[in-house]
Design an enzyme around this catalytic site. Structure first.
Site, PDB file in Angstrom:
ATOM      1  N   LYS A 196       0.852  -1.194   0.000  1.00 29.59           N
ATOM      2  CA  LYS A 196       0.000   0.000   0.000  1.00 29.59           C
ATOM      3  C   LYS A 196       0.886   1.242   0.000  1.00 29.59           C
ATOM      4  O   LYS A 196       1.686   1.449   0.911  1.00 29.59           O
ATOM      5  CB  LYS A 196      -0.904   0.000   1.230  1.00 29.59           C
ATOM      6  CG  LYS A 196      -1.742   1.270   1.350  1.00 29.59           C
ATOM      7  CD  LYS A 196      -2.793   1.158   2.417  1.00 29.59           C
ATOM      8  CE  LYS A 196      -3.561   2.450   2.580  1.00 29.59           C
ATOM      9  NZ  LYS A 196      -4.607   2.348   3.597  1.00 29.59           N
ATOM     10  N   ARG A 206     -10.914   9.793   2.449  1.00 26.43           N
ATOM     11  CA  ARG A 206     -10.760  10.460   3.752  1.00 26.43           C
ATOM     12  C   ARG A 206     -11.894  11.453   3.992  1.00 26.43           C
ATOM     13  O   ARG A 206     -12.299  11.682   5.128  1.00 26.43           O
ATOM     14  CB  ARG A 206      -9.379  11.112   3.846  1.00 26.43           C
ATOM     15  CG  ARG A 206      -8.263  10.063   3.868  1.00 26.43           C
ATOM     16  CD  ARG A 206      -6.865  10.670   3.851  1.00 26.43           C
ATOM     17  NE  ARG A 206      -5.848   9.627   3.688  1.00 26.43           N
ATOM     18  CZ  ARG A 206      -4.563   9.864   3.452  1.00 26.43           C
ATOM     19  NH1 ARG A 206      -4.124  11.115   3.375  1.00 26.43           N
ATOM     20  NH2 ARG A 206      -3.713   8.855   3.312  1.00 26.43           N
ATOM     21  N   LYS A 223       1.243   9.968   5.643  1.00 28.44           N
ATOM     22  CA  LYS A 223       1.395   8.611   6.179  1.00 28.44           C
ATOM     23  C   LYS A 223       2.675   7.950   5.674  1.00 28.44           C
ATOM     24  O   LYS A 223       2.770   6.729   5.611  1.00 28.44           O
ATOM     25  CB  LYS A 223       0.153   7.792   5.819  1.00 28.44           C
ATOM     26  CG  LYS A 223      -1.145   8.366   6.401  1.00 28.44           C
ATOM     27  CD  LYS A 223      -2.334   7.434   6.193  1.00 28.44           C
ATOM     28  CE  LYS A 223      -3.569   7.947   6.932  1.00 28.44           C
ATOM     29  NZ  LYS A 223      -4.716   7.012   6.822  1.00 28.44           N
ATOM     30  N   GLU A 239       7.546  -6.541   1.017  1.00 29.64           N
ATOM     31  CA  GLU A 239       6.379  -6.409   1.911  1.00 29.64           C
ATOM     32  C   GLU A 239       5.416  -7.577   1.699  1.00 29.64           C
ATOM     33  O   GLU A 239       4.886  -8.148   2.646  1.00 29.64           O
ATOM     34  CB  GLU A 239       5.634  -5.104   1.612  1.00 29.64           C
ATOM     35  CG  GLU A 239       6.282  -3.848   2.177  1.00 29.64           C
ATOM     36  CD  GLU A 239       5.973  -3.655   3.657  1.00 29.64           C
ATOM     37  OE1 GLU A 239       5.297  -4.500   4.264  1.00 29.64           O
ATOM     38  OE2 GLU A 239       6.445  -2.638   4.208  1.00 29.64           O
ATOM     39  N   LYS A 254      -2.288  -1.459  -3.748  1.00 33.72           N
ATOM     40  CA  LYS A 254      -3.157  -0.285  -3.670  1.00 33.72           C
ATOM     41  C   LYS A 254      -2.317   0.977  -3.737  1.00 33.72           C
ATOM     42  O   LYS A 254      -1.283   1.026  -3.080  1.00 33.72           O
ATOM     43  CB  LYS A 254      -3.897  -0.347  -2.334  1.00 33.72           C
ATOM     44  CG  LYS A 254      -4.791   0.818  -2.055  1.00 33.72           C
ATOM     45  CD  LYS A 254      -5.398   0.650  -0.692  1.00 33.72           C
ATOM     46  CE  LYS A 254      -6.192   1.875  -0.345  1.00 33.72           C
ATOM     47  NZ  LYS A 254      -6.589   1.869   1.034  1.00 33.72           N
ATOM     48  N   SER A 280     -10.465   5.627  -4.194  1.00 30.28           N
ATOM     49  CA  SER A 280     -11.418   6.730  -4.303  1.00 30.28           C
ATOM     50  C   SER A 280     -10.977   7.811  -5.291  1.00 30.28           C
ATOM     51  O   SER A 280     -11.791   8.348  -6.038  1.00 30.28           O
ATOM     52  CB  SER A 280     -11.652   7.345  -2.923  1.00 30.28           C
ATOM     53  OG  SER A 280     -10.432   7.788  -2.357  1.00 30.28           O
ATOM     54  N   TYR A 319     -15.354   0.931  -6.513  1.00 34.18           N
ATOM     55  CA  TYR A 319     -16.598   1.685  -6.317  1.00 34.18           C
ATOM     56  C   TYR A 319     -17.481   1.621  -7.563  1.00 34.18           C
ATOM     57  O   TYR A 319     -18.610   2.072  -7.549  1.00 34.18           O
ATOM     58  CB  TYR A 319     -16.267   3.140  -5.956  1.00 34.18           C
ATOM     59  CG  TYR A 319     -15.374   3.253  -4.739  1.00 34.18           C
ATOM     60  CD1 TYR A 319     -15.883   2.992  -3.469  1.00 34.18           C
ATOM     61  CD2 TYR A 319     -14.018   3.560  -4.855  1.00 34.18           C
ATOM     62  CE1 TYR A 319     -15.064   3.052  -2.340  1.00 34.18           C
ATOM     63  CE2 TYR A 319     -13.192   3.618  -3.737  1.00 34.18           C
ATOM     64  CZ  TYR A 319     -13.724   3.368  -2.483  1.00 34.18           C
ATOM     65  OH  TYR A 319     -12.912   3.411  -1.380  1.00 34.18           O
TER      66      TYR A 319
HETATM   67  C1  PBG Z   1      -7.243   3.599   5.826  1.00 25.41           C
HETATM   68  C2  PBG Z   1      -7.641   3.312   4.437  1.00 25.41           C
HETATM   69  C3  PBG Z   1      -7.519   4.203   3.378  1.00 25.41           C
HETATM   70  C4  PBG Z   1      -8.097   3.594   2.283  1.00 25.41           C
HETATM   71  C5  PBG Z   1      -8.532   2.331   2.676  1.00 25.41           C
HETATM   72  N1  PBG Z   1      -8.241   2.162   4.016  1.00 25.41           N
HETATM   73  C6  PBG Z   1      -6.994   5.582   3.342  1.00 25.41           C
HETATM   74  C7  PBG Z   1      -5.684   5.872   3.889  1.00 25.41           C
HETATM   75  O1  PBG Z   1      -4.809   5.001   4.003  1.00 25.41           O
HETATM   76  O2  PBG Z   1      -5.489   7.029   4.247  1.00 25.41           O
HETATM   77  C8  PBG Z   1      -8.219   4.256   0.941  1.00 25.41           C
HETATM   78  C9  PBG Z   1      -9.271   3.760   0.030  1.00 25.41           C
HETATM   79  C10 PBG Z   1      -9.632   4.690  -1.064  1.00 25.41           C
HETATM   80  O3  PBG Z   1      -9.035   5.777  -1.265  1.00 25.41           O
HETATM   81  O4  PBG Z   1     -10.576   4.348  -1.779  1.00 25.41           O
HETATM   82  N2  PBG Z   1      -6.492   2.721   6.519  1.00 25.41           N
END
Ligand code: PBG
Length: 329
Positions: A196, A206, A223, A239, A254, A280, A319
């Protein structure tokens, strides 16, 4: 003689093209993310995710039945937690009667055969919008990992089929697997967000959960100390290998569309199913361009999502799942 081979012979018309087509999307490919809120009778649109909604539990039940009727058989649950329940340690995440725990039961009661996966991460529960406990500006690994394992157990007890840790703490898959085994949840699976990346594509998500890192002194604004650096590829392999060794049943890459190279790398090295998350921001970009009339919504949606499958994704969290399944029919 010029040319013996003419590749265009295989493209002469749609019948011919469909005969030799290598990758086809089906409803079985999709995992449907769902956003859940407290309350009753509310289905609210997420402003940065047009035509995507947050549901209260009563309407969640209706939505899940609709998904099932369409042939969509797995969901990934996320909850939006009220501000007054947030703290540094994400205490509310372990509440056996919390929104997530109730949501799992609602889905399982509505459609017992529906695969319920749950997001395991502290950020929706954290007063600072981070995926771990913070001390002196640092996101602590080991205590966060222990809380995440407890959170996974709590979801398993509520009836989740799979837990999906999306936090990127080190060692959390092992700790989670051991705790689940110890507590006899031997059939609860783990889908690890193993590669990720710290991406700018999570913004709309968010917004949906009100989970962005807060703007305060001594709180990291991003992050990047736990999610991966997008300049890297070998790190994704490392990972993923470690998460598989620690007991992950499914691994995930992701975001998706700008990481297709990573999906293919992981597919080539992994002996467990590979999921990819069309996040998203990917959704929002397509919606925004289509709204302006600059792109053909359905065409670009199918093209991008099919690319996930071609890259090697066995599971696509998207989505667009409903829109695509409707078009496939
Ligand atoms: C949080 C999480 C995130 C997403 C899934 N779980 C956001 C982040 O890591 O800040 C993102 C999913 C998306 O953008 O559709 N642990």
């Amino acid at each position: 003689m010029f040319p013996l081979r003419r590749n265009r012979r295989l493209r002469t018309n749609e019948s011919m093209r469909s005969l030799v087509r290598e990758n086809i999307l089906t409803p079985n490919d999709f995992l449907v993310p769902l956003f859940i809120i407290e309350g009753k009778g509310i289905k609210e649109e997420i402003p940065s995710m047009p035509n995507y909604f947050r549901y209260t539990l009563d309407l969640l039940e209706k939505e899940v039945k609709e998904l099932w009727a369409m042939g969509l058989k797995s969901v990934l649950l996320f909850v939006k937690v009220p501000d007054n329940l947030k703290d540094n340690k994400g205490t509310e995440a372990l509440n056996h009667n919390g929104l997530m725990q109730r949501a799992i039961k609602v889905v399982k009661n509505a459609i017992p055969e529906m695969i319920v996966m749950t997001d395991v991460a502290l950020d929706p529960y954290s007063s600072f919008g981070h995926d771990g406990v913070i001390e002196n500006g640092i996101i602590l690994n080991d205590i966060s990992s222990s809380i995440l394992a407890e959170m996974a157990l709590s979801h398993a007890k509520a009836g989740a089929d799979f837990v999906a840790p999306s936090d990127m703490m080190d060692g959390r898959i092992l700790e989670m697997r051991e705790l689940l085994e110890e507590e006899n949840f031997t059939n609860t699976g783990i889908m690890s967000y193993s590669a990720k990346y710290a991406s700018a594509l999570y913004g709309p998500f968010r917004d949906a959960l009100d989970s962005a890192p807060v703007d305060l002194v001594n709180i990291p604004k991003d992050k990047k100390t736990y999610q991966m650096d997008y300049h890297n590829r070998e790190e994704a392999i490392r990972e993923t290998r470690m998460d598989i060794e620690e007991g992950a049943d499914i691994v995930m890459v992701k975001p998706g569309i700008v990481y297709l190279d990573i999906i293919r790398d992981i597919k080539n090295m992994s002996e467990v199913p590979v999921a990819a998350y069309q996040v998203s921001g990917e959704y929002a970009m397509i919606k925004a361009a289509a709204e302006k009339g600059w792109l053909d919504h359905d065409a670009i949606m199918l093209e991008q999502t099919t690319a996930f499958k071609r890259a090697g994704a066995d599971i696509i969290a998207s989505y667009f799942a409903k829109d695509i399944v409707r078009l496939l029919k």
